[in-house]
Design an enzyme around this catalytic site. Structure first.
Site, PDB file in Angstrom:
ATOM      1  N   GLY A  30     -33.414  13.202  -0.272  1.00 37.29           N
ATOM      2  CA  GLY A  30     -32.278  13.688   0.500  1.00 37.29           C
ATOM      3  C   GLY A  30     -31.602  14.887  -0.133  1.00 37.29           C
ATOM      4  O   GLY A  30     -31.845  15.209  -1.306  1.00 37.29           O
ATOM      5  N   ASN A  31     -30.748  15.535   0.641  1.00 36.75           N
ATOM      6  CA  ASN A  31     -30.032  16.706   0.143  1.00 36.75           C
ATOM      7  C   ASN A  31     -28.841  16.987   1.043  1.00 36.75           C
ATOM      8  O   ASN A  31     -28.859  16.670   2.229  1.00 36.75           O
ATOM      9  CB  ASN A  31     -30.948  17.935   0.066  1.00 36.75           C
ATOM     10  CG  ASN A  31     -31.975  17.967   1.174  1.00 36.75           C
ATOM     11  OD1 ASN A  31     -31.669  18.317   2.311  1.00 36.75           O
ATOM     12  ND2 ASN A  31     -33.207  17.554   0.868  1.00 36.75           N
ATOM     13  N   SER A  76     -35.880  21.809  -2.042  1.00 40.79           N
ATOM     14  CA  SER A  76     -36.944  22.464  -1.278  1.00 40.79           C
ATOM     15  C   SER A  76     -36.577  22.602   0.199  1.00 40.79           C
ATOM     16  O   SER A  76     -37.203  23.371   0.930  1.00 40.79           O
ATOM     17  CB  SER A  76     -38.246  21.657  -1.401  1.00 40.79           C
ATOM     18  OG  SER A  76     -38.082  20.353  -0.850  1.00 40.79           O
ATOM     19  N   GLU A  77     -35.545  21.867   0.645  1.00 40.16           N
ATOM     20  CA  GLU A  77     -35.122  21.936   2.038  1.00 40.16           C
ATOM     21  C   GLU A  77     -34.097  23.044   2.291  1.00 40.16           C
ATOM     22  O   GLU A  77     -33.456  23.073   3.351  1.00 40.16           O
ATOM     23  CB  GLU A  77     -34.518  20.593   2.470  1.00 40.16           C
ATOM     24  CG  GLU A  77     -35.422  19.395   2.283  1.00 40.16           C
ATOM     25  CD  GLU A  77     -36.520  19.323   3.314  1.00 40.16           C
ATOM     26  OE1 GLU A  77     -36.807  20.355   3.947  1.00 40.16           O
ATOM     27  OE2 GLU A  77     -37.093  18.236   3.487  1.00 40.16           O
ATOM     28  N   HIS A  98     -32.503   9.706   4.295  1.00 39.77           N
ATOM     29  CA  HIS A  98     -33.688   8.962   4.715  1.00 39.77           C
ATOM     30  C   HIS A  98     -33.311   7.509   5.019  1.00 39.77           C
ATOM     31  O   HIS A  98     -33.786   6.578   4.375  1.00 39.77           O
ATOM     32  CB  HIS A  98     -34.744   8.997   3.609  1.00 39.77           C
ATOM     33  CG  HIS A  98     -35.138  10.366   3.160  1.00 39.77           C
ATOM     34  ND1 HIS A  98     -35.626  10.633   1.892  1.00 39.77           N
ATOM     35  CD2 HIS A  98     -35.102  11.565   3.810  1.00 39.77           C
ATOM     36  CE1 HIS A  98     -35.874  11.934   1.784  1.00 39.77           C
ATOM     37  NE2 HIS A  98     -35.563  12.514   2.928  1.00 39.77           N
ATOM     38  N   HIS A 159     -39.752  10.863   8.468  1.00 42.10           N
ATOM     39  CA  HIS A 159     -39.012  11.633   7.474  1.00 42.10           C
ATOM     40  C   HIS A 159     -37.577  11.150   7.320  1.00 42.10           C
ATOM     41  O   HIS A 159     -37.236  10.562   6.304  1.00 42.10           O
ATOM     42  CB  HIS A 159     -39.049  13.120   7.835  1.00 42.10           C
ATOM     43  CG  HIS A 159     -38.532  14.013   6.759  1.00 42.10           C
ATOM     44  ND1 HIS A 159     -38.801  15.360   6.713  1.00 42.10           N
ATOM     45  CD2 HIS A 159     -37.745  13.768   5.683  1.00 42.10           C
ATOM     46  CE1 HIS A 159     -38.230  15.906   5.651  1.00 42.10           C
ATOM     47  NE2 HIS A 159     -37.563  14.953   5.022  1.00 42.10           N
TER      48      HIS A 159
END
Length: 222
Positions: A30-31, A76-77, A98, A159
């Site tokens: 997550g982010n 990375s998102e 998630h 996802h």
């Protein structure tokens, strides 16, 4: 560091720990991010929410995505977050988690429809489902951004969940409400029946002054 940035970083740490406490992610998954002027602060890659400090939220340039504050690699998102901000000027925060029930629900190929006053007030409309796309790239960013342009959240098959808001609290509440609403559907179907609002009922709730006031407070006190 100016006071607004300091405040946002403290809020990112606080919201991140709440996400971990709610079991919306596992480990470094997550982010989240928040936009301050032409900067976007996002969780560093590989850092878990429960361990993250203010130094683990990296500042990147809104236009280029290049790191301009911090010595770690951003999530990375990052491209997905930037795309959400680019398609909606009112969006100032993005939460990507998630959640178990949200992931399971996405496999049903059905948008999450509204069935409580809270959903009408906070989500504003149904939450669509999109097919799985390899995470972390600009293709994923484009798919999510295409939905966020007209919705406050999106369920991504295999996802997770992405929600947006005018501030971090609003984005988090949308995440929590979506996950809890899906739990309600699960239990309702175990009992045998489920009912969703009609278009007329949604419009009636949406026009209530009390709901307008609640939305206003949340945006102002985020």
């Amino acid at each position: 560091m100016n006071s607004e940035i300091e405040k946002v970083k403290r809020e990112l740490v606080k919201i991140g720990k709440r996400i971990a406490q709610e079991n919306l992610i596992v480990g470094p998954g997550g982010n989240i991010s928040a936009k301050v002027g032409n900067r976007v602060y996002i969780k560093a890659s590989g850092i878990s929410f429960e361990d993250a400090t203010e130094d683990d939220y990296i500042g990147v340039d809104f236009n280029s995505g290049e790191v301009i504050e911090g010595d770690k690699k951003p999530s990375s998102e990052i491209w997905m977050h930037l795309e959400c901000y680019k398609v909606r000027e009112d969006v100032k925060a993005v939460v990507h988690t998630h959640p178990i029930y949200s992931i399971a629900y996405a496999f049903q190929d059905e948008p999450l429809k509204l069935f409580t006053p809270d959903m009408v007030a906070l989500l504003g409309g149904e939450i669509p489902v999109v097919e799985y796309v390899v995470p972390g790239g600009k293709e994923f960013a484009g798919v999510v951004g295409g939905v966020i342009k007209n919705h406050n959240g999106v369920l991504v098959k295999n996802h997770g969940l992405v929600t947006v808001g005018s501030n971090l609290k609003e984005a988090l509440y949308r995440t929590l409400l979506i996950e809890n609403s899906i739990k309600t559907i699960f239990v309702a179907k175990l009992f045998g029946k489920m009912g969703f609002f009609t278009k007329e009922q949604i419009e009636e709730i949406d026009s209530l002054e009390v709901e307008k006031y609640r939305r206003k407070l949340l945006k102002e006190k985020g």
